[in-house]
Design a protein around this motif. Structure first.
Motif, short mmCIF file in Angstrom:
data_model
loop_
_atom_site.label_atom_id
_atom_site.label_comp_id
_atom_site.label_asym_id
_atom_site.label_seq_id
_atom_site.Cartn_x
_atom_site.Cartn_y
_atom_site.Cartn_z
N ALA A 1 -153.95 32.32 -36.35
CA ALA A 1 -153.13 31.17 -36.73
C ALA A 1 -151.84 31.12 -35.93
CB ALA A 1 -152.83 31.22 -38.22
N ALA A 2 -151.20 32.27 -35.74
CA ALA A 2 -149.93 32.32 -35.00
C ALA A 2 -150.12 31.96 -33.53
CB ALA A 2 -149.32 33.72 -35.12
N ALA A 3 -151.31 32.21 -33.00
CA ALA A 3 -151.58 31.95 -31.58
C ALA A 3 -152.21 30.59 -31.34
CB ALA A 3 -152.50 33.03 -31.03
N ALA A 4 -152.26 29.72 -32.35
CA ALA A 4 -153.03 28.47 -32.26
C ALA A 4 -152.61 27.60 -31.09
CB ALA A 4 -152.91 27.70 -33.57
N SER A 5 -151.33 27.44 -30.89
CA SER A 5 -150.86 26.55 -29.82
C SER A 5 -151.29 27.07 -28.45
CB SER A 5 -149.34 26.41 -29.88
OG SER A 5 -148.88 25.57 -28.84
N ALA A 6 -151.11 28.36 -28.22
CA ALA A 6 -151.50 28.96 -26.93
C ALA A 6 -153.02 28.92 -26.77
CB ALA A 6 -150.99 30.39 -26.83
N SER A 7 -153.74 29.17 -27.85
CA SER A 7 -155.21 29.16 -27.78
C SER A 7 -155.74 27.76 -27.45
CB SER A 7 -155.79 29.63 -29.11
OG SER A 7 -155.46 30.98 -29.36
N ARG A 8 -155.12 26.75 -28.05
CA ARG A 8 -155.55 25.38 -27.78
C ARG A 8 -155.35 25.03 -26.31
NH1 ARG A 8 -152.98 20.10 -28.06
NH2 ARG A 8 -154.52 18.50 -28.62
N GLU A 9 -154.22 25.43 -25.73
CA GLU A 9 -153.96 25.13 -24.33
C GLU A 9 -154.92 25.89 -23.43
OE1 GLU A 9 -152.43 23.42 -20.94
OE2 GLU A 9 -152.30 22.82 -23.06
N ARG A 10 -155.18 27.16 -23.73
CA ARG A 10 -156.16 27.92 -22.95
C ARG A 10 -157.53 27.26 -23.01
NH1 ARG A 10 -153.35 32.70 -24.71
NH2 ARG A 10 -154.67 32.83 -26.57
N ALA A 11 -157.90 26.80 -24.20
CA ALA A 11 -159.21 26.16 -24.37
C ALA A 11 -159.32 24.87 -23.57
CB ALA A 11 -159.47 25.89 -25.85
N ARG A 12 -158.26 24.08 -23.56
CA ARG A 12 -158.28 22.83 -22.81
C ARG A 12 -158.43 23.11 -21.30
NH1 ARG A 12 -156.53 18.25 -25.48
NH2 ARG A 12 -155.54 17.36 -23.64
N LEU A 13 -157.69 24.08 -20.80
CA LEU A 13 -157.78 24.43 -19.38
C LEU A 13 -159.17 24.96 -19.04
CD1 LEU A 13 -154.29 26.13 -18.88
CD2 LEU A 13 -155.01 23.90 -18.01
N LEU A 14 -159.71 25.79 -19.93
CA LEU A 14 -161.03 26.36 -19.69
C LEU A 14 -162.11 25.27 -19.75
CD1 LEU A 14 -162.83 28.79 -19.20
CD2 LEU A 14 -162.85 29.19 -21.68
N THR A 15 -161.99 24.36 -20.68
CA THR A 15 -162.96 23.26 -20.77
C THR A 15 -162.94 22.42 -19.50
OG1 THR A 15 -162.70 23.20 -23.18
CG2 THR A 15 -163.69 21.26 -22.13
N ASP A 16 -161.77 22.13 -19.00
CA ASP A 16 -161.66 21.36 -17.75
C ASP A 16 -162.32 22.12 -16.60
OD1 ASP A 16 -160.35 19.32 -19.05
OD2 ASP A 16 -158.37 19.82 -18.27
N ALA A 17 -162.07 23.41 -16.52
CA ALA A 17 -162.66 24.22 -15.44
C ALA A 17 -164.17 24.25 -15.57
CB ALA A 17 -162.09 25.64 -15.49
N ALA A 18 -164.66 24.38 -16.80
CA ALA A 18 -166.10 24.41 -17.02
C ALA A 18 -166.76 23.10 -16.63
CB ALA A 18 -166.39 24.73 -18.49
N VAL A 19 -166.18 21.99 -17.06
CA VAL A 19 -166.74 20.68 -16.72
C VAL A 19 -166.75 20.47 -15.21
CG1 VAL A 19 -166.35 18.19 -16.88
CG2 VAL A 19 -166.21 19.62 -18.94
#
Length: 229
Positions: free
Chosen positions: A204-222
Motif C-alpha cells: 500500500a505504501a509503495a502504490a504510487s511508485a508501483s503504478r508508475e513502474r507498471a505503466r512504464l513496463l506496460t508501454d515497453a511490453a506493448v
C-alpha cells in the motif's frame, strides 16, 4: 493497437495498473472467460491477448481440460499473428503453450521482491509485488529475462508468427487486490516467516511508485510485442 482481449477467471477480472494503461493505448478492452475458450485464436494481428492470473494451478489435474483449451488458444493466437502477454498463472499457461511446464514451487513468494534481470526494459528489477506458489519452466524457444532464487520471473519468445512475453510477478496488482490475496495466504506466509499484514502495508505504501513502474513496463511490453520483424 486495436483490441485487447483479457483472458481471466469470470470471478476475478482485476487487471489493475496494466489494464488501466492498456485502456489508454488501445481502442477497446474486452474480457474473455477462460472457461469458455475453445482453442481457437483470439483477435487479429493488430490486437493483443493478455492472460491474467488465477487461483488455479496450471499443473492441477482437475484443471487439465481448461488448461489444454487455453494453451491451444494461446498457440493459435500466436500462429495467427496476435501477440500474447501473460501474468503469473498466465505466464505459466504461456510457458506450457510454447513447450514448457509448471509445478508447485519450494515456497510461497509474497510481498515486494526484487528480480535479478538480464533485460531491464522488459523485466526491470522492481521491486515487484509477488503472490504465488507455482513456478514455470521456460520453453526451449524462450529467453529467460529475469529470475529469483525460486524460479524464472519473465520470458520472451519470438518463435511464432507473433511475439510472446510473460511475467511471473504482478505489475498490475493494486493494494486492495493484493491485500485480499495476502490474507488468503496468511498461513502459508507465516510458515516462511512473513507477516501478511506487514507486506500488505508495504504494498500500500509503495502504490504510487508501483503504478508508475507498471505503466512504464506496460508501454515497453506493448512496444516490443507489436514490433514487426
Amino acid at each position: 493497437m486495436q483490441n485487447v482481449w483479457v483472458v481471466a477467471d469470470d470471478t476475478d477480472r482485476e487487471g489493475g495498473y496494466v489494464v488501466e494503461r492498456l485502456r489508454e493505448v488501445a481502442q477497446r478492452v474486452s474480457y474473455v472467460d477462460r472457461d469458455e475458450l475453445t482453442g481457437e485464436a483470439l483477435g487479429a494481428a493488430d490486437d493483443l491477448v493478455l492472460l491474467l492470473g488465477s487461483v488455479r494451478s496450471a499443473h492441477d489435474p482437475a484443471q487439465a481440460a481448461v488448461v489444454e483449451a487455453e494453451a491451444a488458444t494461446i498457440g493459435a493466437s500466436l500462429d495467427a499473428g496476435v501477440p500474447v502477454l501473460g501474468i503469473c498463472y498466465g505466464a505459466q499457461l504461456l510457458a506450457r503453450a510454447l513447450g514448457g511446464t509448471s509445478y508447485r514451487g519450494p515456497r510461497l513468494e509474497i510481498g515486494l521482491i526484487e528480480v535479478e534481470t538480464d533485460d531491464p526494459t522488459l523485466c526491470p528489477p522492481g521491486p515487484w509485488a509477488q503472490s504465488h506458489s507455482d513456478v514455470f519452466v521456460a520453453p526451449p524457444t524462450s529467453r529467460v529475462l529475469g529470475r529469483t532464487d525460486v524460479g524464472p520471473q519473465a520470458i520472451a519468445d519470438t518463435s511464432r508468427a507473433a511475439r510472446a512475453l510473460a511475467w511471473q510477478f504482478h505489475p498490475e496488482v493494486v493494494p486492495t487486490t493484493f491485500a485480499r490475496w495476502a490474507r488468503g495466504d496468511a498461513e502459508a506466509a507465516r510458515a516462511i516467516g512473513v507477516d501478511a499484514e506487514a507486506v500488505i502495508a508495504e504494498v500500500a505504501a509503495a502504490a504510487s511508485a508501483s503504478r508508475e513502474r507498471a505503466r512504464l513496463l506496460t508501454d515497453a511490453a506493448v512496444s516490443w510485442l507489436t514490433a514487426r520483424a
